[in-house]
Design a protein around this motif. Structure first.
Motif, short mmCIF file in Angstrom:
data_model
loop_
_atom_site.label_atom_id
_atom_site.label_comp_id
_atom_site.label_asym_id
_atom_site.label_seq_id
_atom_site.Cartn_x
_atom_site.Cartn_y
_atom_site.Cartn_z
N SER A 5 0.97 -1.09 0.00
CA SER A 5 -0.06 -0.06 -0.03
C SER A 5 0.91 1.22 0.03
O SER A 5 2.19 1.12 0.34
CB SER A 5 -0.78 0.09 1.32
OG SER A 5 -0.26 -0.04 2.18
N MET A 6 0.36 2.41 -0.43
CA MET A 6 1.07 3.60 -0.60
C MET A 6 0.62 4.44 0.89
O MET A 6 -0.55 4.58 1.08
CB MET A 6 0.59 4.35 -1.81
CG MET A 6 1.17 3.58 -3.31
SD MET A 6 2.78 3.53 -3.41
CE MET A 6 3.16 4.82 -4.53
N ASN A 7 1.74 4.87 1.32
CA ASN A 7 1.48 5.81 2.50
C ASN A 7 1.41 6.93 1.96
O ASN A 7 1.54 7.29 0.92
CB ASN A 7 2.32 5.45 3.62
CG ASN A 7 3.79 5.76 3.25
OD1 ASN A 7 4.04 6.13 2.16
ND2 ASN A 7 4.68 5.45 4.31
N SER A 8 1.02 7.94 2.75
CA SER A 8 1.06 9.39 2.52
C SER A 8 2.23 10.15 1.77
O SER A 8 2.02 11.05 1.40
CB SER A 8 0.33 10.13 3.96
OG SER A 8 1.40 10.16 5.03
N SER A 9 3.44 9.53 2.42
CA SER A 9 4.62 10.12 1.83
C SER A 9 4.97 9.70 0.50
O SER A 9 5.85 9.95 -0.15
CB SER A 9 5.68 9.92 2.62
OG SER A 9 6.04 8.49 2.97
N GLN A 11 5.94 6.51 -0.09
CA GLN A 11 6.36 5.36 -0.17
C GLN A 11 5.42 3.96 -0.10
O GLN A 11 4.48 4.11 0.47
CB GLN A 11 7.29 5.35 1.31
CG GLN A 11 8.26 6.51 1.32
CD GLN A 11 9.61 6.20 0.66
OE1 GLN A 11 9.83 5.22 0.59
NE2 GLN A 11 10.56 7.08 0.25
N GLN A 12 6.10 2.98 -0.74
CA GLN A 12 5.36 1.62 -0.51
C GLN A 12 5.51 1.11 0.73
O GLN A 12 6.66 0.74 1.22
CB GLN A 12 5.85 0.85 -1.77
CG GLN A 12 4.82 -0.39 -1.85
CD GLN A 12 5.22 -1.05 -2.98
OE1 GLN A 12 6.15 -0.97 -3.75
NE2 GLN A 12 3.97 -1.76 -3.72
N ALA A 13 4.58 0.57 1.53
CA ALA A 13 4.81 -0.17 2.78
C ALA A 13 4.47 -1.53 2.77
O ALA A 13 3.82 -2.01 1.70
CB ALA A 13 3.76 0.45 3.77
N PRO A 14 5.14 -2.55 3.26
CA PRO A 14 4.79 -3.77 3.34
C PRO A 14 3.52 -4.14 3.54
O PRO A 14 2.93 -3.58 4.45
CB PRO A 14 5.95 -4.45 4.10
CG PRO A 14 6.29 -3.32 5.05
CD PRO A 14 6.02 -2.08 4.32
N MET A 15 2.82 -5.29 2.86
CA MET A 15 1.59 -5.48 3.21
C MET A 15 1.52 -6.38 4.51
O MET A 15 2.20 -7.22 4.64
CB MET A 15 0.85 -6.27 1.91
CG MET A 15 -0.47 -6.86 2.16
SD MET A 15 -1.11 -7.56 0.65
CE MET A 15 -0.32 -9.25 1.19
N ALA A 16 0.48 -6.23 5.24
CA ALA A 16 0.67 -6.83 6.70
C ALA A 16 -0.62 -8.06 6.62
O ALA A 16 -0.65 -8.69 7.43
CB ALA A 16 0.13 -6.08 7.74
#
Length: 140
Positions: A5-9, A11-16
C-alpha cells in the motif's frame, strides 16, 4: 491485486495481510483429488485364501514314541529304557526302516538337557525325522 500500500509520503509499505487465495486453490485441488480417489480405495480384491484345518496329523505306523519324565526316566513305546541303550535302539530301528519317525513326548517340567541329549543321540544314530508330541487340551 495489490502487494503493498502507498502511505501518505508516497513510499510503498509492506503488506500486513496474508494472501489466502493460493492456499484455497491448492486445498480445492487436493479436495477434488481425494473425492476422486476415495471410492477407489474401498473396492476389495477377491483372493481365494487357503483354509486352515485343525485335524491331527495322521502318523505312519513306523514311529517310535519316546517319553521323557521330569526325573529323567525314559520310556521307549511305554517300556523303560536307559540312556545308554538309546543309541543301539535307534540304530536298530533305522536299519529296519530308514523313514522311522521319533516322537518325543516330554513332561512339562522335564529339563531341556534331557530332551537335547535324546535328540542328539537320535540325530547321531541317523534319525532324520524328529517331532514333539503336545497335548492341546491341557490349559493352565
Amino acid at each position: 491485486m495489490a502487494f503493498g500500500s502507498m502511505n501518505s509520503s508516497g513510499q510503498q509499505a509492506p503488506m500486513a495481510e496474508i494472501n489466502v487465495v493460493p492456499l484455497v486453490d491448492v486445498m480445492l485441488v487436493l479436495l477434488i483429488i481425494f473425492i476422486i480417489t476415495a471410492p477407489l480405495l474401498t473396492h476389495s480384491v477377491k483372493i481365494d485364501l487357503p483354509r486352515a484345518e485343525s485335524t491331527p496329523n495322521i502318523t505312519q505306523p513306523e514311529h517310535v514314541e519316546l517319553a521323557i519324565r521330569t526325573d529323567g526316566n525314559l520310556f521307549w513305546n511305554g517300556e523303560p529304557v536307559l540312556l545308554d541303550q538309546l543309541s543301539s535302539r535307534f540304530a536298530a530301528t533305522i536299519d529296519q526302516e530308514p523313514r522311522t519317525e521319533l516322537h518325543i513326548k516330554a513332561d512339562k517340567l522335564a529339563h531341556y538337557e534331557h530332551v537335547a541329549r535324546v535328540m542328539s543321540i537320535a540325530a547321531n544314530a541317523g534319525m532324520a525325522r524328529i517331532g514333539f508330541i503336545t497335548d492341546p487340551t491341557l490349559q493352565e
